[in-house]
Design an enzyme around this catalytic site. Structure first.
Site, PDB file in Angstrom:
ATOM      1  N   ARG A 148       0.842  -1.194   0.000  1.00 59.37           N
ATOM      2  CA  ARG A 148       0.000   0.000   0.000  1.00 59.37           C
ATOM      3  C   ARG A 148       0.876   1.242   0.000  1.00 59.37           C
ATOM      4  O   ARG A 148       1.874   1.311   0.711  1.00 59.37           O
ATOM      5  CB  ARG A 148      -0.929   0.017   1.214  1.00 59.37           C
ATOM      6  CG  ARG A 148      -1.901  -1.162   1.274  1.00 59.37           C
ATOM      7  CD  ARG A 148      -2.794  -1.113   2.490  1.00 59.37           C
ATOM      8  NE  ARG A 148      -3.566  -2.342   2.629  1.00 59.37           N
ATOM      9  CZ  ARG A 148      -4.347  -2.628   3.658  1.00 59.37           C
ATOM     10  NH1 ARG A 148      -4.465  -1.748   4.649  1.00 59.37           N
ATOM     11  NH2 ARG A 148      -5.013  -3.765   3.715  1.00 59.37           N
ATOM     12  N   ARG A 192       2.940   1.239  10.100  1.00 61.14           N
ATOM     13  CA  ARG A 192       2.320   1.607   8.827  1.00 61.14           C
ATOM     14  C   ARG A 192       3.392   1.622   7.748  1.00 61.14           C
ATOM     15  O   ARG A 192       4.055   2.631   7.516  1.00 61.14           O
ATOM     16  CB  ARG A 192       1.637   2.976   8.942  1.00 61.14           C
ATOM     17  CG  ARG A 192       0.671   3.289   7.813  1.00 61.14           C
ATOM     18  CD  ARG A 192       0.007   4.643   8.024  1.00 61.14           C
ATOM     19  NE  ARG A 192      -0.797   4.677   9.229  1.00 61.14           N
ATOM     20  CZ  ARG A 192      -2.071   4.285   9.285  1.00 61.14           C
ATOM     21  NH1 ARG A 192      -2.664   3.821   8.205  1.00 61.14           N
ATOM     22  NH2 ARG A 192      -2.742   4.357  10.416  1.00 61.14           N
ATOM     23  N   GLU A 196      -5.238  -0.904  16.149  1.00 64.03           N
ATOM     24  CA  GLU A 196      -5.985  -1.868  15.333  1.00 64.03           C
ATOM     25  C   GLU A 196      -5.052  -2.909  14.721  1.00 64.03           C
ATOM     26  O   GLU A 196      -4.017  -2.572  14.157  1.00 64.03           O
ATOM     27  CB  GLU A 196      -6.740  -1.119  14.228  1.00 64.03           C
ATOM     28  CG  GLU A 196      -7.545  -2.012  13.306  1.00 64.03           C
ATOM     29  CD  GLU A 196      -6.882  -2.161  11.952  1.00 64.03           C
ATOM     30  OE1 GLU A 196      -6.776  -3.315  11.497  1.00 64.03           O
ATOM     31  OE2 GLU A 196      -6.472  -1.151  11.358  1.00 64.03           O
ATOM     32  N   SER A 202      -9.530  -5.597  11.151  1.00 67.54           N
ATOM     33  CA  SER A 202     -10.870  -5.058  10.955  1.00 67.54           C
ATOM     34  C   SER A 202     -11.720  -6.160  10.348  1.00 67.54           C
ATOM     35  O   SER A 202     -11.444  -6.616   9.236  1.00 67.54           O
ATOM     36  CB  SER A 202     -10.846  -3.844  10.017  1.00 67.54           C
ATOM     37  OG  SER A 202     -10.335  -2.711  10.680  1.00 67.54           O
ATOM     38  N   ARG A 225       2.148  -6.300  12.767  1.00 67.35           N
ATOM     39  CA  ARG A 225       1.632  -5.663  13.979  1.00 67.35           C
ATOM     40  C   ARG A 225       1.559  -6.660  15.136  1.00 67.35           C
ATOM     41  O   ARG A 225       1.697  -6.271  16.297  1.00 67.35           O
ATOM     42  CB  ARG A 225       0.268  -5.029  13.715  1.00 67.35           C
ATOM     43  CG  ARG A 225       0.351  -3.818  12.798  1.00 67.35           C
ATOM     44  CD  ARG A 225      -0.921  -3.011  12.774  1.00 67.35           C
ATOM     45  NE  ARG A 225      -0.793  -1.830  11.928  1.00 67.35           N
ATOM     46  CZ  ARG A 225      -1.673  -0.839  11.858  1.00 67.35           C
ATOM     47  NH1 ARG A 225      -2.777  -0.897  12.593  1.00 67.35           N
ATOM     48  NH2 ARG A 225      -1.474   0.185  11.056  1.00 67.35           N
TER      49      ARG A 225
END
Length: 443
Positions: free
Chosen positions: A277, A292, A364, A367, A409
């Protein structure tokens, strides 16, 4: 009613309701809503004119058929009139298709409508904590973040990754590399063996149609890595300049059943992919460390289900993702997102948030989203309502997915929650068999 892509016809017939539901999400793009209203009006007008002309044609054809003398002036006049009507109908059909295409284009950019059970709220401050698991770790020293811990034991190398590629990448060395691989294997084993998911291994390159199917295109084009035109690949039918690096395994796995009618549901898949990404718009946010990055690893869970089973299936998938953190003994909580914080395609979502001691907050790590038929409408994925009937009607499936988990993560959480005062890190017992029996990372 369950809404998809959204369904352009439903939007056209229930515009006020759609506007009200979009307002719950905080969608206030006035220009888009005005264009939507205009197209809905144009659509109704086009349908009215077309149906009226079709009825006039049918009556004219019936009247002409009743004329006995086919060589009379009256018959010739009726025939010319009917010919004109047919040409008019063709023009109206073209206009109707044009309006439908424009309406679909606008609707393609609209987010999904929240489920009635999704809490109201404008942003993350209105999200609802559903449950917590485990004990929040406490230390009699100032906890370090994962960057300091990983560099301290010599297993995270951000400097060399920047030299090789650029910022927002990392080189994992030694036990960190084995931990990343071990976490992937632990997650896949758990989901395949204990939770009944079928493991699949998918391409890391996908075409634009697949990304449209799951909703990444056209909305999130700027966040994708697009492959430059490759003449030889294009000649072989490989897509050429229409290929993208996967942002998540959700894309290839959900698209396994694009343009299919399924006989048996539910379908449950787990898959590992590297994910890519650009993180457009997040410059300066979480740029330190592994939170990130432009490339990261993830195990994804995907369920394709009947609409009436979707709520229960969504809850089950969330619990399956949680089980990874439970096996690792990592403290976390589950949060239900309010309407204003939902992702683009979700109608209901639970975020699993793991505790990071260095930040003193939850972050997070998965999700878990229920999309209704939002993705299925784009992908044209249907199921037979009664598979035992020869001519059973079909309906759109519902899709659900979530990370099970984001591997990087999870590694960050292991480093931070299992750290010791001397800078070493204990390895969770459930993970030790996947890293050759190692019990700790030590400087």
């Amino acid at each position: 009613m369950a809404l998809g892509m959204l369904d352009p016809r439903y939007v056209g017939e229930h515009l006020d309701e759609v506007k009200a539901q979009l307002a719950r999400r905080g969608f206030r793009d006035t220009a888009t809503l005005e264009r939507l209203a205009g197209l809905v009006s144009d659509r109704l007008a086009a349908i009215g004119e077309l149906e009226s002309s079709q009825q006039e044609r049918n009556e004219a054809a019936k009247a002409m058929a009743q004329i006995a003398d086919k060589k009379s002036d009256e018959f010739a006049e009726k025939r010319e009139s009917l010919k004109g009507l047919k040409e008019r109908i063709k023009e109206l059909e073209d206009r109707h298709r044009q309006v439908e295409a424009e309406l679909e284009e606008v609707v393609l950019g609209l987010p999904n409508l929240p489920d009635a059970s999704t809490p109201d709220g404008a942003d993350e401050t209105a999200n609802v904590v559903v449950r917590e698991w485990g004990t929040k770790p406490s230390f009699d020293f100032e906890p370090k973040d994962h960057v300091a811990l990983g560099e301290g034991v010599g297993v995270l190398d951000f400097e060399r990754a920047t030299k090789i590629t650029g910022s927002r990448f990392v080189v994992l060395k030694g036990l960190a590399a084995r931990l990343e691989r071990g976490l992937m294997q632990l997650m896949l084993d758990l989901h395949a063996d204990d939770h009944g998911y079928e493991e699949v291994w998918c391409p890391a390159l996908v075409n634009a149609e697949s990304l449209r199917g799951t909703g990444q295109l056209p909305k999130f084009a700027d966040d994708l890595f697009h492959i430059e035109k490759h003449t030889e690949l294009e000649a072989q039918g490989g897509g050429g300049n229409d290929l993208y690096l996967v942002p998540t395994a959700e894309v290839p796995v959900t698209n396994l059943h694009r343009d299919e009618i399924l006989e048996d549901l539910p379908k449950a898949y787990c898959a590992y992919t590297p994910c890519f990404r650009s993180e457009a718009g997040s410059y300066g946010k979480d740029t330190r460390g592994m939170i990130r990055q432009h490339q990261f690893d993830k195990v994804e869970l995907v369920r394709i289900v009947r609409p009436e089973d979707a709520l229960a299936e969504h809850a089950a998938l969330t619990e399956h993702a949680e089980k990874v953190l439970q096996k690792l003994g990592l403290h976390y909580r589950v949060v239900e997102l309010c309407a204003g914080d939902l992702g683009f395609g979700a109608k209901k979502c639970f975020d699993i948030e793991v505790w990071l001691p260095s930040q003193g907050t939850y972050r997070e790590i998965s999700s878990c989203s229920w999309f209704g038929d939002f993705q299925a409408r784009r992908m044209s994925t249907r199921y037979r309502v009664d598979p035992t009937a020869k001519k059973s009607k079909t309906a759109l499936v519902h899709t659900i997915n979530g990370s099970g988990l984001a591997i990087g993560r999870t590694l960050v959480a292991v480093l931070e929650q299992y750290q010791r005062a001397d800078g070493s890190v204990a390895i969770p017992e459930a993970l030790q068999a996947y890293v050759g029996g190692a019990t700790e990372l030590r400087p």
